[in-house]
Design a protein around this motif. Structure first.
Motif, short mmCIF file in Angstrom:
data_model
loop_
_atom_site.label_atom_id
_atom_site.label_comp_id
_atom_site.label_asym_id
_atom_site.label_seq_id
_atom_site.Cartn_x
_atom_site.Cartn_y
_atom_site.Cartn_z
N THR A 1 -5.62 -1.04 -23.56
CA THR A 1 -4.54 -1.19 -22.50
C THR A 1 -5.12 -1.61 -21.20
O THR A 1 -5.00 -1.06 -20.26
N PRO A 2 -5.66 -3.00 -21.15
CA PRO A 2 -6.42 -3.42 -20.19
C PRO A 2 -5.31 -3.66 -19.01
O PRO A 2 -4.26 -3.92 -19.22
N ALA A 3 -6.07 -3.29 -17.77
CA ALA A 3 -5.43 -3.51 -16.43
C ALA A 3 -4.95 -4.97 -16.43
O ALA A 3 -5.91 -5.96 -16.66
N VAL A 4 -4.15 -5.48 -15.57
CA VAL A 4 -3.72 -6.85 -14.94
C VAL A 4 -4.44 -6.81 -13.73
O VAL A 4 -5.46 -7.60 -13.97
N GLY A 5 -4.27 -6.19 -12.63
CA GLY A 5 -5.02 -6.53 -11.41
C GLY A 5 -5.77 -5.42 -10.99
O GLY A 5 -6.85 -5.52 -10.16
N VAL A 6 -5.64 -4.19 -11.28
CA VAL A 6 -6.39 -3.26 -10.97
C VAL A 6 -7.76 -3.35 -11.64
O VAL A 6 -7.89 -3.60 -12.55
N GLY B 1 -8.65 0.63 -6.94
CA GLY B 1 -9.09 -0.76 -6.39
C GLY B 1 -8.27 -1.80 -7.11
O GLY B 1 -8.00 -1.71 -8.19
N GLY B 2 -8.06 -2.84 -6.27
CA GLY B 2 -7.23 -3.93 -6.81
C GLY B 2 -5.72 -3.50 -7.11
O GLY B 2 -4.96 -3.86 -8.10
N ALA B 3 -5.34 -2.78 -6.07
CA ALA B 3 -3.82 -2.19 -6.34
C ALA B 3 -2.92 -2.76 -5.66
O ALA B 3 -1.68 -2.41 -5.57
N GLY B 4 -2.96 -4.25 -5.67
CA GLY B 4 -1.85 -5.06 -5.09
C GLY B 4 -0.57 -5.18 -5.92
O GLY B 4 0.65 -5.24 -5.25
N GLY B 5 -0.53 -4.81 -7.26
CA GLY B 5 0.49 -5.20 -8.23
C GLY B 5 0.75 -3.55 -8.17
O GLY B 5 1.71 -3.49 -9.33
N LEU B 6 0.39 -2.59 -8.03
CA LEU B 6 0.49 -1.13 -8.14
C LEU B 6 1.75 -0.87 -8.08
O LEU B 6 2.43 -1.02 -7.11
N VAL B 7 2.58 -0.23 -8.93
CA VAL B 7 3.89 0.22 -9.02
C VAL B 7 3.92 1.81 -8.47
O VAL B 7 3.30 2.49 -9.21
N ILE C 1 0.47 16.22 -2.12
CA ILE C 1 0.25 14.99 -2.42
C ILE C 1 0.72 13.91 -1.54
O ILE C 1 1.91 14.05 -1.00
N ALA C 2 -0.30 13.07 -1.27
CA ALA C 2 -0.07 11.93 -0.18
C ALA C 2 -0.78 10.88 -0.51
O ALA C 2 -1.84 10.77 -1.09
N ILE C 3 0.17 9.67 -0.67
CA ILE C 3 -0.51 8.08 -0.98
C ILE C 3 -0.45 7.26 0.22
O ILE C 3 0.44 7.27 1.14
N THR C 4 -1.58 6.49 0.42
CA THR C 4 -2.00 5.73 1.54
C THR C 4 -2.42 4.57 0.99
O THR C 4 -2.97 4.28 -0.24
N ARG C 5 -2.21 3.35 1.59
CA ARG C 5 -2.38 2.10 1.14
C ARG C 5 -3.46 1.43 2.19
O ARG C 5 -3.06 1.32 3.49
N ALA C 6 -4.60 0.88 1.99
CA ALA C 6 -5.41 0.13 2.83
C ALA C 6 -6.07 -1.13 2.30
O ALA C 6 -6.65 -0.85 1.28
N GLY C 7 -5.37 -2.27 2.51
CA GLY C 7 -5.84 -3.58 1.96
C GLY C 7 -5.56 -3.42 0.61
O GLY C 7 -4.40 -3.33 0.35
N ASP C 8 -6.38 -3.84 -0.56
CA ASP C 8 -6.26 -3.81 -1.93
C ASP C 8 -6.57 -2.48 -2.32
O ASP C 8 -6.54 -2.56 -3.59
N GLU C 9 -6.50 -1.26 -1.56
CA GLU C 9 -6.98 0.13 -2.07
C GLU C 9 -5.62 0.54 -2.05
O GLU C 9 -4.93 1.01 -0.97
N ALA C 10 -5.32 1.70 -3.13
CA ALA C 10 -4.41 2.81 -2.81
C ALA C 10 -5.19 4.16 -3.02
O ALA C 10 -5.90 4.12 -3.97
N GLU D 1 0.82 1.92 -13.66
CA GLU D 1 1.77 1.15 -13.84
C GLU D 1 1.81 -0.17 -12.94
O GLU D 1 1.52 0.19 -11.73
N GLU D 2 1.68 -1.39 -13.21
CA GLU D 2 1.52 -2.61 -12.53
C GLU D 2 2.94 -3.31 -12.57
O GLU D 2 3.79 -3.03 -13.45
N ALA D 3 3.11 -4.36 -11.70
CA ALA D 3 4.05 -4.92 -11.67
C ALA D 3 4.54 -5.59 -13.14
O ALA D 3 3.65 -5.96 -14.00
#
Length: 179
Positions: A14-19, A40-46, A110-119, A143-145
């Motif tokens: 199950t390779p990741a696409v952008g992560v 890392g590489g979380a730009g398309g992270l759902v 539970i808290a989620i934050t995004r900074a640049g390309d990292e979640a 899950e990605e886009a």
């Protein structure tokens, strides 16, 4: 007490696409256990929509961060943490046997934050959940886009992704906490 940072491995089927990476920072502070799941590489992270911080089933159907705690013998507990702030915990007497809702003395925060390309999903739990645990598995469903899912763990073992396999619980807690 800091217990360390652990890199998760994406299952080869199950390779990741952008992560690009997923690491978990594990830290025990007083009566709290803090886990930080860093993607890392979380730009398309759902990410699921924010929701009330309550117990909820089927969180693994989208991005979900998980912890498995193995006890003596074959018993273990599964924890699911959604970036939405929902959570679940289940107890098992044996591998994928009949599960039951396990008690949580205090609901996780539970808290989620995004900074640049990292979640970063930070989970604060009562440290008491570690009582009696001898090993742990750190895992995630990402899950990605486009609905693409990848499965991440400390170790996958043979075959398809299956976080419930005891061979995936590679973090030995007694050794991790030794001075």
């Amino acid at each position: 007490m800091a217990l360390g940072t652990f890199s998760l491995i994406c299952h080869p089927q199950t390779p990741a696409v952008g992560v690009k990476s997923l690491r978990v920072e594990w830290e025990a502070r007083g009566d709290a256990l803090v886990l930080r799941y860093c993607v890392g590489g979380a730009g398309g992270l759902v990410l699921p929509a924010p929701a009330a911080p309550e117990r909820h089933d089927d969180l693994w159907k989208t991005t979900c961060f998980e912890l498995f705690l193995g006890r003596e013998g074959t018993t273990y507990q599964e924890f699911n943490f959604s970036p939405s702030s929902r959570w679940a915990t289940y107890g098992f007497a044996d591998y994928r046997g009949q599960s039951h809702d396990a008690d949580m003395p205090i609901a996780p925060v539970i808290a989620i934050t995004r900074a640049g390309d990292e979640a970063v999903c930070e989970v604060r739990l009562p440290r008491a959940i570690l009582d009696g645990a001898v090993c742990a598995g750190l895992t995630a469903v990402i899950e990605e886009a486009g609905g693409h899912k990848s499965y991440w763990a400390l170790d996958h073992g043979e075959g398809r992704p299956d976080f419930h396999k005891r061979s995936c619980f590679t973090l030995q807690l007694a050794a991790a906490e030794a001075p």
